[in-house]
Design a protein around this motif. Sequence first.
Motif, mmCIF file in Angstrom:
data_model
loop_
_atom_site.group_PDB
_atom_site.id
_atom_site.type_symbol
_atom_site.label_atom_id
_atom_site.label_comp_id
_atom_site.label_asym_id
_atom_site.label_seq_id
_atom_site.Cartn_x
_atom_site.Cartn_y
_atom_site.Cartn_z
ATOM 1 N N MET A 130 58.459 69.163 -26.482
ATOM 2 C CA MET A 130 57.234 69.174 -27.290
ATOM 3 C C MET A 130 57.470 69.891 -28.621
ATOM 4 S SD MET A 130 54.951 67.717 -25.456
ATOM 5 C CE MET A 130 55.192 66.957 -23.876
ATOM 6 N N HIS A 131 56.586 69.637 -29.569
ATOM 7 C CA HIS A 131 56.587 70.398 -30.817
ATOM 8 C C HIS A 131 56.025 71.775 -30.485
ATOM 9 C CE1 HIS A 131 57.642 67.100 -33.506
ATOM 10 N NE2 HIS A 131 56.904 66.339 -32.706
ATOM 11 N N LYS A 132 56.897 72.773 -30.475
ATOM 12 C CA LYS A 132 56.517 74.107 -30.010
ATOM 13 C C LYS A 132 55.337 74.678 -30.790
ATOM 14 C CE LYS A 132 58.567 78.556 -28.918
ATOM 15 N NZ LYS A 132 59.768 79.368 -28.928
ATOM 16 N N ARG A 137 47.760 73.923 -29.647
ATOM 17 C CA ARG A 137 46.716 73.027 -30.168
ATOM 18 C C ARG A 137 46.616 71.768 -29.313
ATOM 19 N NH1 ARG A 137 49.580 74.069 -34.713
ATOM 20 N NH2 ARG A 137 49.991 71.882 -35.214
ATOM 21 N N THR A 138 47.749 71.273 -28.862
ATOM 22 C CA THR A 138 47.756 70.082 -27.999
ATOM 23 C C THR A 138 47.002 70.364 -26.702
ATOM 24 O OG1 THR A 138 49.896 69.429 -28.918
ATOM 25 C CG2 THR A 138 49.239 68.395 -26.827
ATOM 26 N N LEU A 139 47.278 71.516 -26.104
ATOM 27 C CA LEU A 139 46.576 71.879 -24.872
ATOM 28 C C LEU A 139 45.083 72.037 -25.127
ATOM 29 C CD1 LEU A 139 49.113 74.397 -23.292
ATOM 30 C CD2 LEU A 139 48.652 72.055 -22.569
ATOM 31 N N ASP A 140 44.709 72.607 -26.286
ATOM 32 C CA ASP A 140 43.284 72.737 -26.627
ATOM 33 C C ASP A 140 42.600 71.370 -26.684
ATOM 34 O OD1 ASP A 140 43.351 75.501 -26.745
ATOM 35 O OD2 ASP A 140 43.580 75.586 -28.930
ATOM 36 N N VAL A 141 43.258 70.399 -27.304
ATOM 37 C CA VAL A 141 42.702 69.043 -27.396
ATOM 38 C C VAL A 141 42.552 68.446 -25.996
ATOM 39 C CG1 VAL A 141 43.193 66.679 -28.181
ATOM 40 C CG2 VAL A 141 43.521 68.607 -29.747
ATOM 41 N N MET A 142 43.552 68.663 -25.155
ATOM 42 C CA MET A 142 43.497 68.123 -23.799
ATOM 43 C C MET A 142 42.399 68.799 -22.972
ATOM 44 S SD MET A 142 47.482 67.450 -22.911
ATOM 45 C CE MET A 142 47.060 67.023 -21.238
ATOM 46 N N PHE A 143 42.231 70.106 -23.165
ATOM 47 C CA PHE A 143 41.143 70.793 -22.452
ATOM 48 C C PHE A 143 39.788 70.249 -22.904
ATOM 49 C CE2 PHE A 143 44.140 74.382 -21.479
ATOM 50 C CZ PHE A 143 43.991 74.334 -20.101
ATOM 51 N N THR A 144 39.642 69.998 -24.185
ATOM 52 C CA THR A 144 38.390 69.429 -24.691
ATOM 53 C C THR A 144 38.120 68.085 -24.022
ATOM 54 O OG1 THR A 144 38.632 70.581 -26.801
ATOM 55 C CG2 THR A 144 37.169 68.672 -26.769
#
Length: 196
Positions: free
Chosen positions: A171-173, A178-185
Amino acid sequence: MPQVFSLKEKEELRQKMLAIGFDLLKQYGMTHTSVEKVTKAVGLGRSTFYNFFPTKEKFIYEIICYQREKAMAKFNRILNGREKMTVDEAKEYLRYLYSGEDTIYPYLTTSDEAKLQAALPDDFMVDVELEIHTIDSFLDHMEGVRENLDYPVIANLMKTFALIQEAKEMMHKDALGRTLDVMFTLLFSLIFYPED
């Protein structure tokens, strides 16, 4: 002569090995978390390890189960005798499950998962009905849950959190958080009614 432990001592040592094993797993990863490191940290001989766990893979699996037990205890602490937790508490708990300090997924790789799958096939079988029942039993204790949930999509999204953590080197470290935040949303939008 092998050491003899009372049942209480054996359970205390087992818990200590699991806790230390998780710390070592976080520090060294599965490949370099050796039986020797675990037993040395606990103050036992290497061969004594096998009185508690038949293989290193079974030990890692027991760490996963141990971390799940800790997550369940946290769930019960949040409920604190209530029937349901608030939406905010539920969201915080779901974040904790997949990105909190007790989450094991960031410390396993996809090849570790494959090794565990090969060594423990029955323990690692995907049981869709059990997954749906587990998700449902959690959601029954959360306020604001939508009706007619798409359980397979929710389960797949939850598994995706784990897979992303396990494949973080791909992944882009700088964008992982931010990616996890989008997925949680996205996950929250599938589970909970929109807030007013």
